[in-house]
Structures are given as structure tokens and as C-alpha cells.
Scaffold this motif. Structure first.
Motif, PDB file in Angstrom:
ATOM      1  N   UNK D 186       0.994  -1.101  -0.080  1.00 39.56           N
ATOM      2  CA  UNK D 186      -0.110  -0.041   0.185  1.00 39.56           C
ATOM      3  C   UNK D 186       0.837   1.163   0.046  1.00 39.56           C
ATOM      4  N   UNK D 187       1.882   1.237   0.951  1.00 36.40           N
ATOM      5  CA  UNK D 187       2.643   2.299   0.923  1.00 36.40           C
ATOM      6  C   UNK D 187       3.477   2.690  -0.287  1.00 36.40           C
ATOM      7  N   UNK D 188       3.902   1.598  -0.948  1.00 39.13           N
ATOM      8  CA  UNK D 188       4.666   1.570  -2.169  1.00 39.13           C
ATOM      9  C   UNK D 188       3.577   2.467  -3.129  1.00 39.13           C
ATOM     10  N   UNK D 189       2.475   1.941  -3.267  1.00 36.81           N
ATOM     11  CA  UNK D 189       1.454   2.529  -4.341  1.00 36.81           C
ATOM     12  C   UNK D 189       1.358   3.828  -3.966  1.00 36.81           C
ATOM     13  N   UNK D 190       1.109   4.428  -2.772  1.00 41.65           N
ATOM     14  CA  UNK D 190       0.888   5.830  -2.292  1.00 41.65           C
ATOM     15  C   UNK D 190       2.372   6.502  -2.781  1.00 41.65           C
ATOM     16  N   UNK D 191       3.618   5.846  -2.677  1.00 36.64           N
ATOM     17  CA  UNK D 191       4.539   6.927  -2.992  1.00 36.64           C
ATOM     18  C   UNK D 191       4.481   7.098  -4.517  1.00 36.64           C
ATOM     19  N   UNK D 192       4.139   6.126  -5.485  1.00 39.83           N
ATOM     20  CA  UNK D 192       4.128   6.340  -6.808  1.00 39.83           C
ATOM     21  C   UNK D 192       3.049   7.284  -6.840  1.00 39.83           C
ATOM     22  N   UNK D 193       2.118   7.449  -6.270  1.00 36.50           N
ATOM     23  CA  UNK D 193       0.727   8.437  -6.467  1.00 36.50           C
ATOM     24  C   UNK D 193       1.075   9.670  -6.104  1.00 36.50           C
ATOM     25  N   UNK D 194       1.977  10.021  -4.852  1.00 37.90           N
ATOM     26  CA  UNK D 194       2.066  10.910  -4.450  1.00 37.90           C
ATOM     27  C   UNK D 194       3.432  11.560  -4.966  1.00 37.90           C
ATOM     28  N   UNK D 195       4.494  11.019  -5.493  1.00 37.26           N
ATOM     29  CA  UNK D 195       5.621  11.412  -5.971  1.00 37.26           C
ATOM     30  C   UNK D 195       5.940  11.380  -7.519  1.00 37.26           C
ATOM     31  N   UNK D 196       5.379  12.556  -8.371  1.00 37.61           N
ATOM     32  CA  UNK D 196       5.476  12.506  -9.705  1.00 37.61           C
ATOM     33  C   UNK D 196       7.068  12.306 -10.132  1.00 37.61           C
ATOM     34  N   UNK D 197       7.261  12.097 -11.212  1.00 34.90           N
ATOM     35  CA  UNK D 197       8.530  12.408 -11.798  1.00 34.90           C
ATOM     36  C   UNK D 197       8.879  13.969 -11.856  1.00 34.90           C
ATOM     37  N   UNK D 198      10.323  14.310 -11.149  1.00 35.27           N
ATOM     38  CA  UNK D 198      10.780  15.703 -11.061  1.00 35.27           C
ATOM     39  C   UNK D 198      10.217  16.487 -12.210  1.00 35.27           C
ATOM     40  N   UNK D 199       9.572  17.393 -11.853  1.00 35.93           N
ATOM     41  CA  UNK D 199       8.844  18.545 -12.575  1.00 35.93           C
ATOM     42  C   UNK D 199      10.120  19.067 -13.877  1.00 35.93           C
ATOM     43  N   UNK D 200      11.097  19.113 -13.108  1.00 32.92           N
ATOM     44  CA  UNK D 200      12.279  19.878 -14.145  1.00 32.92           C
ATOM     45  C   UNK D 200      12.250  19.067 -15.421  1.00 32.92           C
ATOM     46  N   UNK D 201      12.203  17.797 -15.322  1.00 33.15           N
ATOM     47  CA  UNK D 201      12.309  16.888 -16.460  1.00 33.15           C
ATOM     48  C   UNK D 201      11.496  17.128 -17.520  1.00 33.15           C
ATOM     49  N   UNK D 202      10.240  17.574 -17.190  1.00 34.11           N
ATOM     50  CA  UNK D 202       8.996  17.776 -18.183  1.00 34.11           C
ATOM     51  C   UNK D 202       9.530  19.116 -18.833  1.00 34.11           C
ATOM     52  N   UNK D 203      10.257  20.188 -18.192  1.00 36.58           N
ATOM     53  CA  UNK D 203      10.540  21.144 -18.753  1.00 36.58           C
ATOM     54  C   UNK D 203      11.704  21.255 -19.729  1.00 36.58           C
TER      55      UNK D 203
END
Lengths: 293, 293, 293, 293, 293
Positions: D186-203
Motif C-alpha cells: 500500500x505504501x509503495x502505491x501511495x509513494x508512486x501516486x504522491x511523488x511524480x517524476x521531477x517536474x524539471x524533466x518535463x521542462x
């Protein structure tokens, strides 16, 4: 290991401490000199064949493949070595806490911890292939240096102490699981120390790098004759530099500039275990001239 | 496995021990000869079409992709094999310590350890597909060579010995967990030995490499006619060399130059278990002409 | 799975068994034909635009990126599938040994093992989506084929048998841990079988490959007109071939040429468990025309 | 998630369901239009500078680096999310079996399982950030929707039920280990859901892609003027397409076309647990128009 | 950590919050200025040597290799740090549930949980090297700030509380396993914080990037003289930008824009443990200007 805070531009460009430049400089100068000779012969003696740069692309791809693979493999060895020592730190702390929970008496409890600390130092000495017993005080007062495998002997002694002191099956089960976890991390370190990267990769990488540096001047004659030696020097810096770095990282337990700071980690464990031994914690090790041993 | 200390420049450039050069030399000469023939026909017989080097870039990319993947996969198989044997070393040591903690009597304890050592040797023999029982003395005195699966038979016997000797549930639980961990590492090794890399990759890699080496001369005719055979030889060395290395590493338990030193690892375990069996430890295996079996 | 010993040059170059060539030949011929048409139009009808090869580099890079990623992901699925089955082999052997240690009576012990063998076959049948119950004899004599989820039903039955036969808490704990480990490997296999690689990658890869093969002739007109169809055929072979291989590996439990040999693995487990069931071990499965099912 | 059997050529080339083409079409058209304008200005108004294609190579390499990294990271998030749900499936099945082994009475056993099923649905609702309680029937009859963290509240209730019903230490130990394993997934799933890829990569990725698409026309003017907009469109398709795919895969729990089929997985668990609850299993969820929710 | 919902085109292109652009702008301008000077000298003062772009390809490959490796390694450090904190969240929840199951009395149970919460905050403070004790209320009321290693001291206290309160061996075993799991995650975090990426990579990357940016103008003089500074600026943006991002991600526990939101994770744990402490849960932390601390 080199420990530097975020460094300024000047240090980044001209630092030699922690840099591989001094060690690879002779090789860089040698291939640059060869390039210079090629240029001079082409200009003053006789025209040499001018190669097109395109066929060198496949060469560069192959080199990247080799060096990239070797770099990744070496870094993973280094990081796995560090992870195993982190596991040892956690296991030693957990062992101390387990002893507090499962062993009712103080004397055997401290005996187990001291033997474990001896194990840790002997393990470090074994990995670094240090001949003489170094200055570390022996915690348990026992001498394992004559054993066939000193770290194993210390852990065996800790195991015997556990077997004697454990009051019930739960204690036996919990503490033997902890010792097995320590043994697994130990065997992991020994695996890295005893199994180098396949030697054949070193051969492929070095031979390909040399061939590349010797042939590339012929490709640069056309456009960049006079700048050729500089170009060759830069390329040699990049490729020899990476090869040298990977060589060091692939042996993470060596006392090199990029080796892991095993002394400092052992000290961290001693600090963590001090309260359990009712002694004052020793000071943490500090880097000496940016180098943490 | 080849064990060499950091070697000098000369050894790196001209060593043949541990090099794949001798084995791939015929192929390198063959494609170089073909390149030479192409050059000669183009120069003396009739003009052949000169290709631009650019379309070969995609070729090189594809080759890197294939070889890079194959190299990574092969190295991971090799390293996973080593990791599983490291796990076995740790488990055997932990088994010896667990026996000391959980089994009160000496005779059945040593019986379990001897059966485990027999298992280890039978496992090695099984992985290497050695027909005859090799010279290793049988530790337990029992003969498992007629069993359908000798290593499993030895481990079954150890399990029965544990079941007989264990005085309580904790001992049964601890020792059966240890044997299960050994069985997991064993099954991992058998998985690697029984499941080669998909055959289709070998086809793709070899066919693409040959096609590349046969077509590249036409791209070099323009600029580098006379040097073409040398270029082709170097490219063939790089690509055939890598292909050959990955072939060996993909079979980590073979008795090849890059195979894992299973004999030496088994000996390490024997040394580690000697104190528990109250015998003198045998000497560690040393490399014979840089080769550790 | 194709099992071939190290094959000679001839087999490597011309083998069709295990090769993807036959399946992708139509597509290769189609794009080559298109390339030929382009060349003919350019030469005899009207001059077509000649593109520079350079912009195609980025195309090739993108294709490598896509294909390289897809290849790695597919191979990891295949290898993870194999690893999970290796885990099942180890768990089944450990289950048999645990039963020997923890269950005092023979009849319930063999009952558990037979139900576990039934589970294994039902799991295989489930993964391969075989409709009819295949020829494997049912070990336990019970029929689970009407259950909503046959493998789970078999494992539930084994669990009930354990609950009945376990004499104490240690037995219950040890055997339920073993069954949970089997359930974890089972769920891992079902995850791979039920979750294909994202469909969008197939779209991106196929569309990009076709676009590349259709446009590349225009880049080759200048230098390599007459050889263009051959070039296109080779590139199509490389890229379509890789795409086809990854398609097969991404479904590791299929009965394809590169699928995992689940029948052989199940047989291996049967051989391993035979001594525990007091029966003669069946023979190991052998490849039929290099193919192991 | 899109579920399609092996599709034919036509579907691969022209399918829009599951394709990202519709969403990125505006951007593709925009950059193609800009390319067309550049071509027209160059041809009819004033000569624009023609760039060499070579410097763009480094650009393409950088883009591949960014996109390749982002693609791998996004896929790993997606696959880790799937693996964690596979772990949940295995744990729920093992929980049901453990309850059968360790809890002697039927009522509290079913109570624990029903609370666990409620947990699973609440976990899914939490990950998908669904506001209203969806149509799923509450298994346990308790309402956790007002809790600060509904899934944790349900698992706490299951834990209390275990504490009440467990007859001995073995039961407490076994079942609390199982619940801890569920909590870890459960905590693993919440980790993925709550921590997106660093925004700076999108930029970095988007800015580099746009710059590349805006500058590449100047490199194509020389050789491929009229075909430039088509080329730009293809390159934009490849790069924007990949960027869009990675955006979706990086959020594996979303209800997007490439999101994980959490509804179907929850249903699978319900089917697996039905026999333990003595109820008829519900039907498995089927894809609706190739889409499995 | 920057938390932004899917942003529009405008934000993607011109956002500065979360972008590295402001920090690297001086360096970009510096190398662009140098490029401009080269162009001006070449055009107005004296002709400078024009290099062919081809030899730069190998340069670009090497840079990609370095930056790609460093980016992967840094991201893995960041993600491993996050995974370890996710493990801590799961372990804290499981600890609370285990206490409920194994510790019969309320007071010692809450004591253990409060000490664990103190540990978590001290661990965070230790990782971030915060000097003064921050505003977080001390849960247990004990002061560990003078200990040699505050987080370890708090965990030791929790361990002692467990040893006192545990009524039987099962409780001791279960809770000490949980504390050991917490200690393992803690040691993992300390490993990442104490062991930076090898310094030599920073040297190689920065030196190679600067050399590349200084030499590339000579390669662009021929075709793209006036656009050279813009080109150099873009290349510098891409490479310096990536180098800067990796620098931040490699230190995942720093209070930087890309650092992990440790405050928010600690708060999540407090919310999860509130029901076990019979207190009202505090509100979840919200991002301040897209930044979550």
C-alpha cells in the motif's frame, strides 16, 4: 573517498586532487605526440592518406558501448559494496537492540557485541588485504589473526556466545537470524573483492581506445591539421579518464581516492554501539585533505 | 576465471591469455580478405559502386543495440550466477552456525554439515555437466551419484538428518528455513544453466555483423581504399570480440576462461566449515597461470 | 524454447528454425519492392527529390530508442517469468522437505504434495490458456477444473490439508509461509500474463519503422541507387526482426518458439518430488527438433 | 488499459483507440505549419540561412537521452505499480489461507477478510482520487469514508479483528506479518501516486523538443525543402508521441487509456476470496471496447 | 519538491519556478559570449581555422555517456531515498498495528509509538543536517538532542520500551523485527546522505562540457556563423541544465526545489498514527507556491 562540498568553477576546472588527470597524463601526451608526428610527416615529408571521418562513427559507437558498459558495471560494484556496508551498519545496530531485548544479562550481551565489532574490523582488514593487524584496538580481547579466515572466526565466536547466553528459542532464533544477515552482507563484500570484472573487457577497452587514438589523426588531417594533437589529447583525456575511473570504482574496497571509506563506516558502528557497551562514543572520522579513509 | 593484478601497458596490448583474439582471428582474416578482394577488383578489374558512409550509421546503431543488449544480458547472467554462489557461501556458513545453536549434539550436527558439503559439490558437478564423479572426496560417505537428481538427493538427506536431530520447533523452523534458502540459490543456478539466452538473438547478431562487415568495404572505397582491409579487421575485432565474450559470459558455469571459479568457491566453503567439523582447513585454491578453476 | 548447442557458422547464417525470417519475409519483400519502384521511377520516369542522409540520423536514433526499450522490457518480462518458475521449483522442493520435517504422518504429507503438483499443472494450464485439461494425470485425484480459478482452488485444498495435518504452531507457520511464497510466484506469473506491454508502444514502433523504410530510399538515391532495395531489405530485416522477437518474448508463457518450456519445468518438479512420494521419477523432457515445450 | 490481441497491419497503422495521435495532432500541425512558413519565406521572400545538419546530431543525442530516460523511468513506475498490485493479490489470497489455518472460528475469519476487501477498494479509491464512494458494495458493512485515511482505517479494523480472534502467538505473528506485507505494498502505491517524476524533466524535455522542431527546418532547406514540413511532422510525431506516452505511464493509477486496470484486479481478488467467504464468485471484468478499467 | 498538475504549454515553455534556467543563465551567457567573440574575430580580424563537424560526434557521444550515466545514477539515488521513506511509512504503520496486537497495555504501547515518531523527526533532522531542533513538538517528551546519534538514541529508547512491555517471546520477536526493518531503512538513508556520487564524475562532466562549448564554435563557423552563439546557448542550456538537475537529485534529502518532501512524509506518518494515539490527526501539509517541503 573524496568529500567536497559543492565546489566553485575554478576547483572544478583545475582541481587535481580526486582527478585522474595526473595518472593518465603520460598516455595523453604520448598519443598527442604521435598525432603531432603524423601531422608533421603529412605536412613536410610526404602526403599521408586522408581518411573520411564517417567510418570513425562506428568506432566511437563501439567505444561508448564498451566504456558505458564498464562504467555502469564498475559503479554498480561500488554502490553495491556501499549498500552491503550500510546493511552491516543496520545489522550491527539491530544486533545491539536484539541483544538488549533477548539476552537478560549484561556480560554475555556485551561479549556478543564486542565480538561483532572485532568481526567488523577483521572483515575490513580482510577486504583491504591489509597484512599486519592495524592499530584498531581489539574489542573482545581475543586474537583471531591466526585463524584461517579471521572474520569468520570472530563471527563463529559471537555465535557460540549467543548459543550460550540465549535463554529460550525465541532468542536463539532472533539472534541467529541477525548473524546470518551479517554473514550474507559479508559474503557479498567478499564476492565483490574476489571477483573482478572479466579481464577480457579491460583488453577490449584498452586496445580499442589505443587503436582509436592512433587512427583518428588520419581522419583529422583534412580539416584540422594543426589542431589535431589538441583534439587527440581531449579525446584521450575523456576515454582514458573514464577507463581509469572505472578501474578504481570496480575495486570499491581499495584504499584509493575513490574507494569506500571503510574506516569511517567502522567508526560509525562503534559510535552507534557505544551506548550499548556503556562507554563514551569515539569521535567520528573526518576527511583529511578532502580524503575520508 | 582469469585473475591478473593491474597489468602494464604491454600485457594489455599483447596478452593472448584471456583474450578472445586467437579464437576470432580466422573470422577477422576472412572478412579482411574479402575486403581486400573488393579493393583489388575495384582498382584493377572494374569499378564497383561506391556507397556513402551515412546509411551505414543506422546499421552501426542497430549493431550497438544488439551487441549492447546481449552484452548486458550476458554479464547479468554471469554476475547473478556469482551472486547465487555468494549466497550459497553465506548460507553454508550460517547453516554451520545455526547447527551449533540449535542442535545440541555433535554427531548429527556434523552429519548435516557433511551432507551439505556433498550437496555443494554435487551441485557444482551438475551445473558443469561433469560426467564422472571428480576427485573430490565425498564428505558424508554416502553415494548420491545414482539418484535422479544428485544434489537434491543430498539436500534431502541433510533435511532428514535435521528432522531427526532437531530437539524443538525452533530448531526445525530455523534449519528448514536455511535449507530452503540454499534450495532457492540452487534453483537459481539451475535456471541460468538450463535457460540460455534466446537463440534468436545469436542469429540476429551474427547475421547483422556479417552483413555489416561484407558491405562496409563498399563505403570505404572512396576515401580509404588501401586501408580498407585494416579498417574491416578492426571493426571485425571489436564486434566479433564482443560477441564471443558475451557467448562465454552467458554460460557462467562453464569451464571457460571467463567462467566462474566454482572449484575455488567450493574450497572457500570447505575452509569456512572446517572449524565446525573439527578438522584442519584445506589450502585455498590458487590460480594456475592466471586461471582459477 | 529452442535449445541448440553452440552452432557452426552455417547454421548461424542459414538456420530458419528459431529464426523470425520466415514470418517477416513478406514485409521485407514489400518494402524492398517499394524501394525498387522508387528507384525505377527516379531512373526512368521522372527525377524524384534526393534527400540528404543526415536528417535520417535522428530517425534512426528514435527507432533505436523505441526498439531498444521494447527489447529490454520484453526480455525482462521473459526472464522474470523464468525466475518466477525457478522460484516455484525451489518452493516445491522446499515444501516437500518442510512436510518431511513438520508433518509426522505419511498420508497427509503426500496429500499436500500431490495437491501442490496439481496446482502447478493447473497454473501452467491457466497461464497458457489451454482450454481442455491436457494429458497430465491428476496427482491428487480431485477435479478442480470447474472451479472459478482452478490453480487457487488446488492451493486452497493444499492449505486445508496443511491446516488439518499440522501438529503444532511451528508446522502451521512454516507451511503457510511456504504456500504464501508459492502464491506470490503464482501472482507474479499471472501479472505478466494479464498485463501486456502498453499497446501504444507497438503502435509507435510499427509506424515509425514503416515510415523509416518508406522514406529511406529517397536518401539513398544519390549514392546507392541500384543497391537501395537490398539496403532497405537489410534494414527491414533488422528492425522488423527485432520487433517480432520482442513480441514473442513479451509473452513468455505462450507456446511459441521463444516461449518458456513450462512442460519441462513441471516435469523437473515431478522428478524432484518423486522421492518424497515414494514413486519412480519420470524421465526429463527432451527437446523435439531443438524445441523444448 | 488497452487489451488487444495481436492486431493486423491495418489496425497497427491506422488505429486511433489507444493511440496518442489525436491528442498531439494540434502540436504536430503547428510545428509543421511553422516549417512550411520557413520554406515559403526562403523560397519566395528572402533567402534564409541554411544550416548544416551535423550540429543537429548533438541535439538529437540530447533529446534521445532525455526522452529515453523519461520513458524508462515512467515505464518503471507503471510496472512497479502493477507489481505492487500483484503483491496485493498474492497477499490477499495468502491472508485468506492464513486465516483458515490460524483462526479456528468462521465468523471472525470472514470478518477479517471482508475488512481486507474493503481496504482494497478504499485503497483503489484513494489512489485514483475518486471523490464519491463508488458503486462497490461495502463488504464489511462498516463505513470508513469519514476517516482521515480510509484505507488505513480499514486495515486498522482488520488488525483489531485479528488481535481479538487470534488464539495464540503463532496466529498473531503470522497474521500481523501478512498485514504488514499488505501495508508495505500500500505504501509503495501511495509513494508512486504522491511523488511524480521531477517536474524539471518535463521542462527540459518539452523545451528541447520545441527548440529542435523549430530549428530543424533551417537544416533541411538545402536538400529537402519541399518535404521539410512532412519531415518535421514525422519527427514531432515521434518525439511528442513518446513524451505523451511517458506522461500517462508515469501516473499508472489514473483512469487513462494506459492506466492500470485496478477495477479488474480488485475483482480478481474478490473472485479469489469468494470460496473463503462461502459466496458465489462474481464474473471477471471484461474490456469494454478494448478498454479494461 | 515541485507539485504541479499537468501544466499548459505556456507554463512549460516559460516557467522559471522549478526550472534550473535562472541558476545556469550566467554560464550560458558566458559561453555564448565567447562564441560571439570567435565569430567576430573570424569575420573582422583574422580567419580562424574552420573545423569539420564530424569529429565532434565522438565528443557528443562521450558527453551523452557521462551525462546519461550521471542522470540515471542521480535519479536512482533520489528514487531510492523516496522508496526508503515509503518503507519507513509502511513500517511505522505496521509498528502501530503490531503494538496493538502484541502489547496488551495502552500506556507502554503509546510510549513506543511516540518514541518512534521522535525517531522519525530526528532522522529527518539528521539527514537534512538541520542544526537547531526545529519547531516539531517532541512526541515522547524526552530530549535526545545531546546524544551522539539522536535518531539511534530515540530508537534505542523505543527498543528498551519494547523489551519492558513485551509479554512473551512472540511479541519480542515481532517488534524487534519491525524495529530492525526501520533501522535498515534508516541506514539506507544515511548511506545516500553520506556517500555522494564519486567526485571524479563531476570533474569529468564539467570539464568535458566546457571544452565542448568552447570548441564547438569553430565547427559552426563554416555554415552557421551568425547563428553560432544561439546554437551554443541552446547546447549549453541542455548540458548545463542536465548537469544541474542531476546535482540536485543526487542529494535527495536537501531542502532544494527537487528535494524529497520529508516534512510532508513525516506528517503523513503522524496522520496514520493519530488513531493509535487516540488524538486528532493534524492536517496534511500542502504545497506553498507549488513547493512541498
Amino acid at each position: 573517498m573524496i568529500i567536497r562540498e559543492k565546489t566553485g568553477l575554478f576547483e572544478l576546472l583545475f582541481a587535481t586532487k580526486g582527478s585522474v588527470l595526473p595518472r593518465i597524463l603520460p598516455r595523453i601526451l604520448a598519443v598527442s605526440l604521435l598525432a603531432l608526428i603524423v601531422v608533421l610527416i603529412d605536412g613536410w615529408v610526404t602526403s599521408l592518406p586522408h581518411l573520411d571521418a564517417a567510418p570513425f562513427a562506428v568506432f566511437g559507437i563501439a567505444l561508448s558501448l564498451f566504456l558505458g558498459f564498464r562504467n555502469n558495471a564498475a559503479y554498480e560494484r561500488w554502490w553495491e559494496g556501499r549498500r552491503l556496508w550500510g546493511q552491516l551498519v543496520a545489522d550491527m545496530r539491530a544486533l545491539a537492540r536484539d541483544c538488549r531485548v533477548f539476552l537478560p544479562e549484561d556480560a554475555p550481551r556485551q561479549k556478543v557485541l564486542k565480538l561483532a565489532l572485532d568481526f567488523l574490523h577483521l572483515h575490513r582488514i580482510n577486504l583491504r588485504r591489509l597484512k599486519a593487524r592495524d592499530s584498531t584496538q581489539a574489542w573482545s580481547g581475543e586474537d583471531f589473526s591466526q585463524a584461517d579466515h579471521p572474520p569468520c572466526a570472530a563471527l563463529n565466536a559471537a555465535n557460540v556466545a549467543v548459543a550460550k547466553a540465549a535463554p529460550d528459542g525465541f532468542a536463539r532464533k532472533a539472534l541467529s537470524e541477525r548473524l546470518a544477515s551479517i554473514a550474507l552482507a559479508q559474503a557479498g563484500c567478499e564476492r565483490i573483492a574476489a571477483t573482478p570484472l572479466p579481464y577480457v573487457y579491460s583488453l577490449l577497452v584498452f586496445r580499442t581506445t589505443y587503436l582509436y587514438c592512433l587512427l583518428i589523426p588520419f581522419a583529422l588531417l583534412e580539416d584540422a591539421a594543426w589542431i589535431t594533437p589538441i583534439f587527440v589529447a581531449i579525446i584521450a583525456y575523456v576515454f582514458f579518464g573514464l577507463a581509469e575511473v572505472t578501474e578504481e570504482l570496480a575495486h570499491p574496497f581499495g584504499e584509493t581516492v575513490n574507494g569506500l571509506p571503510l574506516d569511517a563506516i567502522c567508526r560509525t558502528v562503534e559510535i552507534s554501539l557505544a551506548p550499548h557497551l556503556d562507554i563514551k562514543a569515539p569521535p567520528a572520522l573526518q576527511p583529511q585533505g578532502f580524503y575520508l579513509s
